[in-house]
Motif scaffolding. Sequence first.
Motif, PDB file in Angstrom:
ATOM      1  N   GLN A 191       7.010 -11.159 -39.355  1.00 28.59           N
ATOM      2  CA  GLN A 191       6.660 -12.520 -39.748  1.00 28.59           C
ATOM      3  C   GLN A 191       7.403 -12.949 -41.013  1.00 28.59           C
ATOM      4  OE1 GLN A 191       4.540 -10.183 -38.868  1.00 28.59           O
ATOM      5  NE2 GLN A 191       2.969 -10.960 -37.483  1.00 28.59           N
ATOM      6  N   GLU A 216      10.930 -18.147 -32.386  1.00 32.92           N
ATOM      7  CA  GLU A 216      10.093 -17.145 -33.042  1.00 32.92           C
ATOM      8  C   GLU A 216       9.332 -16.314 -32.018  1.00 32.92           C
ATOM      9  OE1 GLU A 216       6.436 -16.922 -36.292  1.00 32.92           O
ATOM     10  OE2 GLU A 216       6.742 -18.721 -35.085  1.00 32.92           O
ATOM     11  N   MET A 261       3.304 -19.663 -37.171  1.00 32.10           N
ATOM     12  CA  MET A 261       3.637 -18.243 -37.376  1.00 32.10           C
ATOM     13  C   MET A 261       2.600 -17.355 -36.702  1.00 32.10           C
ATOM     14  SD  MET A 261       6.460 -18.215 -39.183  1.00 32.10           S
ATOM     15  CE  MET A 261       6.541 -16.596 -39.906  1.00 32.10           C
ATOM     16  N   SER A 262       3.062 -16.194 -36.261  1.00 33.19           N
ATOM     17  CA  SER A 262       2.164 -15.246 -35.605  1.00 33.19           C
ATOM     18  C   SER A 262       1.186 -14.650 -36.610  1.00 33.19           C
ATOM     19  CB  SER A 262       2.987 -14.128 -34.959  1.00 33.19           C
ATOM     20  OG  SER A 262       2.142 -13.107 -34.480  1.00 33.19           O
ATOM     21  N   LEU A 279       9.921 -12.300 -31.759  1.00 35.88           N
ATOM     22  CA  LEU A 279       8.811 -11.395 -32.056  1.00 35.88           C
ATOM     23  C   LEU A 279       8.439 -10.535 -30.861  1.00 35.88           C
ATOM     24  CD1 LEU A 279       6.417 -13.637 -34.207  1.00 35.88           C
ATOM     25  CD2 LEU A 279       7.921 -11.809 -34.984  1.00 35.88           C
TER      26      LEU A 279
END
Length: 210
Positions: free
Chosen positions: A18, A83, A1-2, A87
Motif C-alpha cells: 500500500q 492498484e 487504497m486497500s 496488488l
Amino acid sequence: MSVDPMAYEAQFFGFTPQTCMLRIYIAFQDYLFEMMLVVESVILKKLDGFPGCKISPFQIRKSTEKFLLFMKEHFDKLFSKMEEVLLQLVLNIPKNVLLPEDKVHEQYPYSKEQFQALQDEIHQLQKQYRAEASAGQALRAELEEQKAVRAELEKILQWFDGLENICREHGTGNFKESFAFLTRNSKKLQDVLKDVEEKSKKIKKHDQLL
C-alpha cells in the motif's frame, strides 16, 4: 487504497504494498499538476501573440483548474484499477508460497491447539520461575539475618570467655561466684566514681570562690 495489511508481503519486500502504491499515486499526481502548469504557461505565451485577444489570464487559470479536475477524476478511476491489478498480481505473495526464513514452520508444523498448549506451558514455567525467584530471595534475606544473629552470639560467647578468664585470674572458678565477684567490683567502681564526682564538684566550688 486497500485496507488489507499484507504483512507477509511487507516481510518480503521490506515495505507495505500500500505504501508503494501511495508513492506511485503521489508521483503521478505531482506530474499531472506540473504538466497542467506547463500547458497553462504555453497558452499564455501564445495569447501574447494576439494583441486583440480578450481572454484574460484569470480565465485561463480557471479553465486550467477545471480541466485539471476533469483529468484528476479520470486519473483516480484508472489508478484504482491499476492498484487492484498490481496488488493482486505483482505485489501479492500467493498463499502456497513460503518465505525462506519461514521454512522451519513447514518442517515443524503446529496446530492452533498445540501452539496454545505451548503458550500455556510457557506461562506456567514463567509463573514457577517467579515463585522460585521470590522464594530464593526470601531465603537469602533469612540467611543474612542468621549471619547477623550468629555474629551477635559470637560476641556474647567472646564476652563470656573474657569473663571466665578474668574470674580465673582472680581465683574464682565457679560461675556463680564469678558474678558475685563482678558485682562487688562493679559496686566498688561505682563508689569510686561517685567519690571522684563529689571531689570534682568541691574543687569547682572552691575555684569559683577564689
